[in-house]
Scaffold this motif. Structure first.
Motif, PDB file in Angstrom:
ATOM      1  N   TYR A 181     -10.953  -3.177  -1.529  1.00 40.00           N
ATOM      2  CA  TYR A 181     -10.097  -2.313  -2.343  1.00 40.00           C
ATOM      3  C   TYR A 181      -8.985  -3.155  -2.957  1.00 40.00           C
ATOM      4  O   TYR A 181      -8.232  -3.822  -2.251  1.00 40.00           O
ATOM      5  CB  TYR A 181      -9.509  -1.217  -1.449  1.00 40.00           C
ATOM      6  CG  TYR A 181      -8.456  -0.350  -2.097  1.00 40.00           C
ATOM      7  CD1 TYR A 181      -8.730   0.370  -3.253  1.00 40.00           C
ATOM      8  CD2 TYR A 181      -7.180  -0.232  -1.538  1.00 40.00           C
ATOM      9  CE1 TYR A 181      -7.772   1.177  -3.834  1.00 40.00           C
ATOM     10  CE2 TYR A 181      -6.217   0.571  -2.103  1.00 40.00           C
ATOM     11  CZ  TYR A 181      -6.520   1.279  -3.256  1.00 40.00           C
ATOM     12  OH  TYR A 181      -5.562   2.081  -3.835  1.00 40.00           O
ATOM     13  N   TYR A 182      -8.923  -3.166  -4.291  1.00 42.39           N
ATOM     14  CA  TYR A 182      -7.856  -3.923  -4.945  1.00 42.39           C
ATOM     15  C   TYR A 182      -6.947  -2.962  -5.709  1.00 42.39           C
ATOM     16  O   TYR A 182      -7.394  -2.041  -6.383  1.00 42.39           O
ATOM     17  CB  TYR A 182      -8.422  -5.016  -5.866  1.00 42.39           C
ATOM     18  CG  TYR A 182      -9.183  -4.517  -7.082  1.00 42.39           C
ATOM     19  CD1 TYR A 182      -8.546  -4.384  -8.325  1.00 42.39           C
ATOM     20  CD2 TYR A 182     -10.539  -4.211  -7.011  1.00 42.39           C
ATOM     21  CE1 TYR A 182      -9.246  -3.941  -9.435  1.00 42.39           C
ATOM     22  CE2 TYR A 182     -11.244  -3.773  -8.124  1.00 42.39           C
ATOM     23  CZ  TYR A 182     -10.598  -3.639  -9.334  1.00 42.39           C
ATOM     24  OH  TYR A 182     -11.279  -3.203 -10.441  1.00 42.39           O
ATOM     25  N   ALA A 183      -5.668  -3.167  -5.545  1.00 36.07           N
ATOM     26  CA  ALA A 183      -4.679  -2.306  -6.191  1.00 36.07           C
ATOM     27  C   ALA A 183      -3.344  -3.029  -6.181  1.00 36.07           C
ATOM     28  O   ALA A 183      -3.160  -4.032  -5.489  1.00 36.07           O
ATOM     29  CB  ALA A 183      -4.570  -0.976  -5.448  1.00 36.07           C
ATOM     30  N   SER A 184      -2.391  -2.517  -6.959  1.00 38.62           N
ATOM     31  CA  SER A 184      -1.074  -3.161  -7.026  1.00 38.62           C
ATOM     32  C   SER A 184      -0.243  -2.863  -5.782  1.00 38.62           C
ATOM     33  O   SER A 184       0.714  -3.563  -5.486  1.00 38.62           O
ATOM     34  CB  SER A 184      -0.326  -2.723  -8.287  1.00 38.62           C
ATOM     35  OG  SER A 184      -0.211  -1.309  -8.317  1.00 38.62           O
ATOM     36  N   GLU A 185      -0.599  -1.821  -5.036  1.00 37.48           N
ATOM     37  CA  GLU A 185       0.098  -1.520  -3.786  1.00 37.48           C
ATOM     38  C   GLU A 185      -0.869  -0.823  -2.827  1.00 37.48           C
ATOM     39  O   GLU A 185      -1.879  -0.264  -3.239  1.00 37.48           O
ATOM     40  CB  GLU A 185       1.317  -0.631  -4.026  1.00 37.48           C
ATOM     41  CG  GLU A 185       1.002   0.680  -4.699  1.00 37.48           C
ATOM     42  CD  GLU A 185       2.244   1.486  -5.016  1.00 37.48           C
ATOM     43  OE1 GLU A 185       2.142   2.726  -5.056  1.00 37.48           O
ATOM     44  OE2 GLU A 185       3.323   0.877  -5.206  1.00 37.48           O
ATOM     45  N   LYS A 186      -0.546  -0.870  -1.555  1.00 37.52           N
ATOM     46  CA  LYS A 186      -1.426  -0.293  -0.550  1.00 37.52           C
ATOM     47  C   LYS A 186      -1.483   1.226  -0.684  1.00 37.52           C
ATOM     48  O   LYS A 186      -0.482   1.878  -0.947  1.00 37.52           O
ATOM     49  CB  LYS A 186      -0.967  -0.669   0.859  1.00 37.52           C
ATOM     50  CG  LYS A 186      -1.382  -2.066   1.284  1.00 37.52           C
ATOM     51  CD  LYS A 186      -1.186  -2.265   2.776  1.00 37.52           C
ATOM     52  CE  LYS A 186      -1.703  -3.640   3.190  1.00 37.52           C
ATOM     53  NZ  LYS A 186      -1.581  -3.843   4.652  1.00 37.52           N
ATOM     54  N   ASN A 187      -2.681   1.752  -0.487  1.00 39.71           N
ATOM     55  CA  ASN A 187      -2.873   3.193  -0.457  1.00 39.71           C
ATOM     56  C   ASN A 187      -2.399   3.714   0.903  1.00 39.71           C
ATOM     57  O   ASN A 187      -2.689   3.121   1.932  1.00 39.71           O
ATOM     58  CB  ASN A 187      -4.369   3.483  -0.660  1.00 39.71           C
ATOM     59  CG  ASN A 187      -4.682   4.955  -0.735  1.00 39.71           C
ATOM     60  OD1 ASN A 187      -4.485   5.672   0.230  1.00 39.71           O
ATOM     61  ND2 ASN A 187      -5.170   5.395  -1.874  1.00 39.71           N
ATOM     62  N   ARG A 188      -1.679   4.834   0.914  1.00 38.60           N
ATOM     63  CA  ARG A 188      -1.164   5.324   2.195  1.00 38.60           C
ATOM     64  C   ARG A 188      -2.266   5.898   3.077  1.00 38.60           C
ATOM     65  O   ARG A 188      -2.024   6.258   4.225  1.00 38.60           O
ATOM     66  CB  ARG A 188      -0.058   6.356   1.977  1.00 38.60           C
ATOM     67  CG  ARG A 188      -0.452   7.626   1.275  1.00 38.60           C
ATOM     68  CD  ARG A 188       0.797   8.406   0.866  1.00 38.60           C
ATOM     69  NE  ARG A 188       0.502   9.633   0.170  1.00 38.60           N
ATOM     70  CZ  ARG A 188       0.501  10.826   0.749  1.00 38.60           C
ATOM     71  NH1 ARG A 188       0.750  10.933   2.044  1.00 38.60           N
ATOM     72  NH2 ARG A 188       0.249  11.918   0.052  1.00 38.60           N
ATOM     73  N   TYR A 189      -3.485   5.944   2.535  1.00 41.34           N
ATOM     74  CA  TYR A 189      -4.620   6.414   3.329  1.00 41.34           C
ATOM     75  C   TYR A 189      -5.501   5.255   3.794  1.00 41.34           C
ATOM     76  O   TYR A 189      -6.655   5.445   4.165  1.00 41.34           O
ATOM     77  CB  TYR A 189      -5.458   7.412   2.517  1.00 41.34           C
ATOM     78  CG  TYR A 189      -4.735   8.711   2.246  1.00 41.34           C
ATOM     79  CD1 TYR A 189      -4.785   9.770   3.153  1.00 41.34           C
ATOM     80  CD2 TYR A 189      -3.992   8.869   1.087  1.00 41.34           C
ATOM     81  CE1 TYR A 189      -4.116  10.950   2.909  1.00 41.34           C
ATOM     82  CE2 TYR A 189      -3.310  10.062   0.838  1.00 41.34           C
ATOM     83  CZ  TYR A 189      -3.380  11.094   1.751  1.00 41.34           C
ATOM     84  OH  TYR A 189      -2.714  12.273   1.512  1.00 41.34           O
ATOM     85  N   THR A 190      -4.936   4.034   3.765  1.00 41.60           N
ATOM     86  CA  THR A 190      -5.688   2.850   4.195  1.00 41.60           C
ATOM     87  C   THR A 190      -6.234   3.028   5.610  1.00 41.60           C
ATOM     88  O   THR A 190      -7.372   2.648   5.904  1.00 41.60           O
ATOM     89  CB  THR A 190      -4.783   1.604   4.135  1.00 41.60           C
ATOM     90  OG1 THR A 190      -4.418   1.373   2.768  1.00 41.60           O
ATOM     91  CG2 THR A 190      -5.513   0.377   4.655  1.00 41.60           C
TER      92      THR A 190
END
Length: 396
Positions: A44-53
């Motif tokens: 998973y790539y994104a600019s910030e961590k997903n809170r559902y990680t």
């Protein structure tokens, strides 16, 4: 059970929470791959961590979820400052590799060396350039979700606040031609991709959206349900239904209610109306479907497959939709009642609200349709996995 092939799925879209159609699609794909006996790792790539990680890790298991923090993805000036004005129909397409992240490429190669993947599977075409450096012995797959050539034209004139990613036909052909297999979400788009990729070795196959069948009983109430994410197309659809269609239904059935669930509620500015209930985001969407009698999908513009329509059918609910809302689905027995004008749409909703036997007929047809639909999707996944990179040992 199939051989334990290992798949690296790469996506900038998380599969938790499943409050958007694309999130649910990815979740259902992973679930189907597990059911077929494959091992799935998720990058998973994104600019910030997903809170559902944490939920994603729990679902996949430790060691199968990887996060890459990407810098802000470059998009064109027009995309950043889009306001949904008619002039934006003529916004020039962006470069196909405008979102490509070379640093992500390094992470992918690190994982490939360590885990010896059989398949590298991309969600969307944004990072297709990284496939050029993947070893030819590894099967390369792109799950398109949608077509992106001149997407700004496809959604016009409905107000869509951002022309997010729109490329030329040549750009889309270039991106997809980097894969061994391209997945279309429905058969009309499969034909489009096949035609676009003529002369390329890339094969195209359709995999729809696998959903578990929830055999809900027909409710005795007069509740109409709409579930949707926060975007301009859903906003247009719901405003059209509430302003032009719903009053005709209420005049016939005084106690009917429109139940709206999902982030689309954040965009709606509805005056006090006892017949409209905005639930917002809900923890259990299955409960919303269970308690309603019928589902509507009045969307008027769009491409790809309308996931909310598949979801309604999977919950065995009678569905009234526009022809756009039913796009990409073919059936022999009626499963969707199609209406493209206000009067016909209202009449079809009223029929379902008043006729239990009609609802039961559509419920039964939904179960048969979904059983075959899911089976075909699973068979398509297995066919891809039996194939080799650009060798096509199995004819699709």
């Amino acid at each position: 059970m199939s051989e334990k092939k290992r798949i690296l799925m790469i996506s900038d879209c998380a599969f938790y929470p499943q409050n958007e159609g694309n999130c649910r699609r990815i979740y259902n794909l992973i679930r189907s791959m597990y059911a077929a006996g494959y091992i799935v790792d998720f990058l998973y790539y994104a600019s910030e961590k997903n809170r559902y990680t944490r939920q994603m890790k729990l679902f996949l298991g430790e060691g199968h979820f990887f996060f890459y923090r990407s810098p802000l993805i470059k998009i064109s000036f027009f995309c950043r400052h889009s306001t949904g004005r008619p002039l934006e129909r003529f916004v020039p397409p962006v470069r196909v590799d405008s979102r490509y992240l070379p640093e992500l490429n390094k992470k992918v190669h690190e994982l490939v060396r360590k885990y010896k993947y059989d398949v590298v599977w991309l969600e969307y075409i944004y990072q297709s350039k990284l496939l050029e450096s993947i070893d030819t012995s590894i099967l390369k797959v792109i799950d398109t979700h949608d077509r992106f050539a001149y997407r700004n034209f496809n959604i016009f004139p409905v107000t869509h606040k951002m022309v997010n990613y729109s490329v030329t036909f040549c750009g889309e052909r270039k991106a997809l031609g980097r894969a061994d297999y391209v997945i279309a979400i429905q058969h009309d788009e499969e034909k489009y991709f096949r035609n676009l990729l003529k002369g390329k070795k890339t094969k195209v196959i359709t995999i729809g959206d696998n959903h578990s069948i929830v055999k809900n009983e027909i409710q005795k109430n007069h509740d109409i349900c709409f579930c949707g994410s926060s975007n301009g197309l859903n906003e247009d659809a719901l405003n059209w239904f509430i302003n032009d269609i719903f009053p005709m239904i209420v005049s016939e059935i005084k106690d009917c209610r429109l139940i709206v669930a999902g982030r689309i509620c954040e965009r709606m500015n509805i005056k006090m109306n006892k017949n409209v209930c905005l639930l917002g985001q809900v923890g259990d969407i299955d409960e919303v479907y269970k308690n309603c009698r019928i589902v509507i999908n009045p969307v008027r513009v769009g491409t790809g497959l309308n996931i909310k329509s598949i979801e309604a059918l999977a919950h065995c609910k009678p569905l009234v939709a526009t022809s756009v809302g039913a796009r990409g689905l073919k059936w022999s027995e009626p499963i969707i009642s199609i209406a493209d004008d206000e009067l016909r749409f209202a009449q079809e909703v009223i029929h379902f609200l008043e006729d239990d036997s009609l609802c039961e007929k559509y419920r039964s047809n939904c179960i048969k349709f979904l059983e075959e639909y899911n089976r075909n999707n699973m068979n398509a996944i297995k066919k891809i996995m039996k194939c080799g990179a650009f060798r096509g040992e199995v004819e699709i």
